[in-house]
Design a protein around this motif. Structure first.
Motif, mmCIF file in Angstrom:
data_model
loop_
_atom_site.group_PDB
_atom_site.id
_atom_site.type_symbol
_atom_site.label_atom_id
_atom_site.label_comp_id
_atom_site.label_asym_id
_atom_site.label_seq_id
_atom_site.Cartn_x
_atom_site.Cartn_y
_atom_site.Cartn_z
ATOM 1 N N VAL A 2 14.099 -18.963 -26.172
ATOM 2 C CA VAL A 2 14.819 -20.013 -25.449
ATOM 3 C C VAL A 2 16.058 -19.421 -24.784
ATOM 4 C CG1 VAL A 2 16.092 -22.175 -25.701
ATOM 5 C CG2 VAL A 2 13.947 -21.861 -26.915
ATOM 6 N N PHE A 5 15.086 -17.585 -21.534
ATOM 7 C CA PHE A 5 14.799 -18.497 -20.426
ATOM 8 C C PHE A 5 16.056 -19.225 -19.963
ATOM 9 C CE2 PHE A 5 10.319 -18.016 -21.644
ATOM 10 C CZ PHE A 5 9.773 -17.851 -20.379
ATOM 11 N N SER A 6 16.990 -19.466 -20.874
ATOM 12 C CA SER A 6 18.255 -20.095 -20.481
ATOM 13 C C SER A 6 19.063 -19.172 -19.581
ATOM 14 C CB SER A 6 19.079 -20.452 -21.720
ATOM 15 O OG SER A 6 18.409 -21.410 -22.497
ATOM 16 N N LEU A 9 17.403 -19.071 -16.250
ATOM 17 C CA LEU A 9 17.681 -20.298 -15.500
ATOM 18 C C LEU A 9 19.052 -20.230 -14.835
ATOM 19 C CD1 LEU A 9 16.757 -23.137 -14.716
ATOM 20 C CD2 LEU A 9 17.841 -23.957 -16.804
ATOM 21 N N TRP A 63 12.727 -21.056 -10.492
ATOM 22 C CA TRP A 63 13.712 -21.910 -11.145
ATOM 23 C C TRP A 63 13.021 -23.119 -11.781
ATOM 24 C CZ3 TRP A 63 15.268 -26.940 -9.763
ATOM 25 C CH2 TRP A 63 16.465 -27.394 -10.337
ATOM 26 N N CYS A 66 11.015 -22.095 -14.809
ATOM 27 C CA CYS A 66 11.916 -21.860 -15.944
ATOM 28 C C CYS A 66 12.278 -23.177 -16.628
ATOM 29 C CB CYS A 66 13.189 -21.188 -15.456
ATOM 30 S SG CYS A 66 13.422 -19.554 -16.091
ATOM 31 N N ILE A 67 12.534 -24.208 -15.850
ATOM 32 C CA ILE A 67 12.882 -25.511 -16.417
ATOM 33 C C ILE A 67 11.706 -26.078 -17.204
ATOM 34 C CG2 ILE A 67 13.387 -27.911 -15.819
ATOM 35 C CD1 ILE A 67 15.188 -26.879 -13.631
ATOM 36 N N VAL A 69 9.169 -24.416 -18.602
ATOM 37 C CA VAL A 69 8.952 -23.622 -19.815
ATOM 38 C C VAL A 69 10.017 -23.938 -20.857
ATOM 39 C CG1 VAL A 69 8.963 -21.270 -20.735
ATOM 40 C CG2 VAL A 69 7.695 -21.778 -18.650
ATOM 41 N N LEU A 70 11.271 -24.058 -20.433
ATOM 42 C CA LEU A 70 12.334 -24.410 -21.378
ATOM 43 C C LEU A 70 12.096 -25.781 -22.009
ATOM 44 C CD1 LEU A 70 15.709 -23.204 -19.849
ATOM 45 C CD2 LEU A 70 14.855 -22.766 -22.138
ATOM 46 N N ALA A 71 11.663 -26.737 -21.212
ATOM 47 C CA ALA A 71 11.385 -28.081 -21.747
ATOM 48 C C ALA A 71 10.256 -28.027 -22.768
ATOM 49 C CB ALA A 71 11.029 -29.025 -20.618
ATOM 50 N N LEU A 73 9.300 -25.373 -24.550
ATOM 51 C CA LEU A 73 9.773 -24.652 -25.733
ATOM 52 C C LEU A 73 10.646 -25.533 -26.626
ATOM 53 C CD1 LEU A 73 10.650 -21.112 -24.327
ATOM 54 C CD2 LEU A 73 8.839 -21.694 -25.938
ATOM 55 N N MET A 74 11.507 -26.304 -25.997
ATOM 56 C CA MET A 74 12.384 -27.177 -26.789
ATOM 57 C C MET A 74 11.612 -28.330 -27.426
ATOM 58 S SD MET A 74 15.853 -27.366 -24.618
ATOM 59 C CE MET A 74 16.856 -25.938 -24.337
#
Length: 78
Positions: A2, A5-6, A9, A63, A66-67, A69-71, A73-74
């Motif tokens: 995470v 990816f942060s 981002l 971009w 990335c958002i 994938v982050l969503a 993952l979280m």
């Protein structure tokens, strides 16, 4: 993961801001306030402008990815 990816981002966000600011104003918007409306386009886009458009689109897609994938993952991790 995470954290990686942060950071990506943040980097893509900064790149996207710079790329958008590098674009030439087309007129009729806020670009006129800063003097962008004074220039007249003498027929079509140059190669540099087209390449800038392509790079901006690619960075924008990265971009967005990335958002997403982050969503995911979280959501899955927490």
């Amino acid at each position: 993961m995470v954290m990686g990816f942060s950071i990506a981002l943040i980097v893509f966000s900064l790149m996207l801001m710079l790329l958008v600011l590098m674009h030439k104003g087309k007129g009729g918007g806020l670009s006129d306030m800063f003097g962008g409306g004074m220039q007249s386009s003498v027929g079509g886009s140059s190669v540099a402008e087209r390449n800038l458009d392509r790079i901006t689109i690619v960075v924008g897609l990265m971009w967005f990815a990335c958002i997403v994938v982050l969503a995911l993952l979280m959501k899955l991790g927490g």
